[in-house]
Design a protein around this motif. Structure first.
Motif, short mmCIF file in Angstrom:
data_model
loop_
_atom_site.label_atom_id
_atom_site.label_comp_id
_atom_site.label_asym_id
_atom_site.label_seq_id
_atom_site.Cartn_x
_atom_site.Cartn_y
_atom_site.Cartn_z
N ALA A 153 15.51 -59.01 80.23
CA ALA A 153 15.59 -57.65 80.75
C ALA A 153 14.20 -57.07 80.98
O ALA A 153 13.91 -56.47 82.02
N PHE A 154 13.31 -57.31 80.02
CA PHE A 154 11.93 -56.84 80.14
C PHE A 154 11.23 -57.52 81.32
O PHE A 154 10.54 -56.86 82.11
N LEU A 159 14.78 -51.36 78.91
CA LEU A 159 13.90 -52.52 78.93
C LEU A 159 13.30 -52.75 80.31
O LEU A 159 12.14 -53.13 80.44
N VAL A 160 14.10 -52.52 81.37
CA VAL A 160 13.56 -52.67 82.73
C VAL A 160 12.46 -51.62 82.95
O VAL A 160 11.39 -51.93 83.49
N ILE A 161 12.72 -50.39 82.52
CA ILE A 161 11.71 -49.33 82.66
C ILE A 161 10.44 -49.72 81.91
O ILE A 161 9.33 -49.56 82.42
N SER A 162 10.59 -50.26 80.70
CA SER A 162 9.43 -50.67 79.90
C SER A 162 8.60 -51.71 80.64
O SER A 162 7.37 -51.60 80.75
N GLY A 163 9.27 -52.73 81.15
CA GLY A 163 8.57 -53.78 81.88
C GLY A 163 7.88 -53.23 83.12
O GLY A 163 6.73 -53.58 83.43
N SER A 210 12.58 -58.73 83.98
CA SER A 210 13.10 -58.23 85.25
C SER A 210 12.40 -56.92 85.63
O SER A 210 12.21 -56.63 86.81
N GLY A 211 11.97 -56.15 84.63
CA GLY A 211 11.20 -54.94 84.91
C GLY A 211 9.84 -55.26 85.51
O GLY A 211 9.36 -54.55 86.40
N ILE A 212 9.21 -56.35 85.03
CA ILE A 212 7.93 -56.78 85.60
C ILE A 212 8.14 -57.19 87.06
O ILE A 212 7.35 -56.83 87.94
N GLN A 224 18.46 -42.92 85.33
CA GLN A 224 18.91 -44.27 84.97
C GLN A 224 19.37 -44.34 83.52
O GLN A 224 20.41 -44.93 83.22
N ALA A 250 18.51 -50.51 81.10
CA ALA A 250 17.70 -49.47 81.73
C ALA A 250 16.39 -49.28 80.98
O ALA A 250 15.30 -49.28 81.58
#
Lengths: 149, 155
Positions: B11-12, A96-100, B14-16, B112, A94
């Motif tokens: 993981a990062f 890391l996805v938010i960060s990206g 996938s956020g992009i 989340q 959660a």
């Protein structure tokens, strides 16, 4: 107002639930098949919802063809987080996805509107980067019991 | 350790991809409506994922004879797409309230992370249990506070 706040928070919980379930499916079928099932099941569900809510008449008139690209990014997005979720845990995924997502949003706004980020946004990006670094520090030895492979 | 870094980067990334997906879905929703846009994105996403599955199995060749049959997934493992699709409807309701788009996104992110903490602690949905340590809370606080600055510090 309180109802809407709960609803928006609940929405985040629902997002987390979806990710947890897809992550589990990917441990059995692999990430790409997990992504496929997520999309086809969601597609059938939304087809039913559109019949119930009567949204068909709104049709996609006038939308440029590239507006349909979202689905392709979505296929990779689901496959990628499904693969890492059982390995990193729901909380780290959660964060890391938010960060990206947030850092991309700043860059995309800069690119689309040619307005440099405000000082507040710049500070926000720095804080997110520090937070990401902290997720690396937070080691979790308990995870090792999980992988049967 | 290298494996961990790769997971972290995936993981990062996938956020992009999520940001790009939301950008295009938002564009489509402007011309139609959110549920229709999500419907189209799910259909095309299913097609794209199908192509990925087929091309991967072609590349890797047929499974070897010695390979054990994969364990069977319970039915509910396949139903992640239902709550996933439901988020579009919940978001559409919240965005139209006084929370507006910024408030809705901020609260969704908080939800989340809270779910992630609870889910890791209890191992919800059979996910691996993971003890939450003090550094996790600090990481969550930094990412969420930074995100709030990004969301509301736009103008």
């Amino acid at each position: 107002m309180a109802l809407y706040i709960i609803l928006a928070l609940l929405n985040g919980v629902v997002v987390g639930t979806t990710r947890a379930i897809n992550g589990q499916l990917s441990t059995v079928l692999g990430p790409f098949k997990a992504s496929f099932w997520n999309h086809i099941v969601g597609f059938v569900f939304l087809t039913l919802m559109l019949f119930v809510l009567g949204g068909w008449k709104s049709g996609a008139s006038g939308a440029p063809l590239y507006a349909y690209l979202g689905g392709f990014f979505g296929a990779f997005y689901v496959a990628m987080y499904s693969y890492v979720l059982p390995r990193l845990g729901g909380m780290k995924v959660a964060l890391l996805v938010i960060s990206g997502q947030m850092i991309s949003a700043v860059l995309m706004d800069y690119h689309n509107q040619d307005v440099p980020p405000t000082a507040a946004r710049f500070l926000g990006v720095v804080m997110v980067l520090f937070g990401m670094q902290m997720t690396r520090r937070a080691r979790s030895p308990e995870m090792k019991a999980i992988h049967d492979d | 350790m290298i494996g961990r870094s790769r997971d972290w980067l995936l993981a990062f990334t996938s956020g992009i991809l999520l940001a790009l997906m939301l950008n295009y879905n938002g564009l489509l929703a402007k011309h139609t409506m959110p549920i229709f846009a999500s419907w189209a994105a799910h259909g095309l996403g299913a097609f794209a994922a199908f192509v990925l599955v087929v091309s991967c199995s072609r590349l890797l060749g047929p499974p070897s004879k010695e390979a054990q049959p994969p364990p069977k997934a319970p039915l509910w493992y396949y139903l992640g797409g239902v709550p996933g699709a439901f988020t579009v409807i919940l978001a559409a309701i919240a965005v139209n309230s006084s929370l507006a788009l910024s408030g809705t996104i901020a609260l969704m992110l908080v939800g989340q992370v809270l779910f992630g903490i609870v889910s890791d602690h209890f191992g919800l949905f059979r996910t691996p249990k993971r003890r939450i340590v003090a550094a996790d809370f600090l990481a969550a606080l930094l990412v969420l506070a930074g995100s709030v600055l990004i969301i509301f510090g736009r103008a």
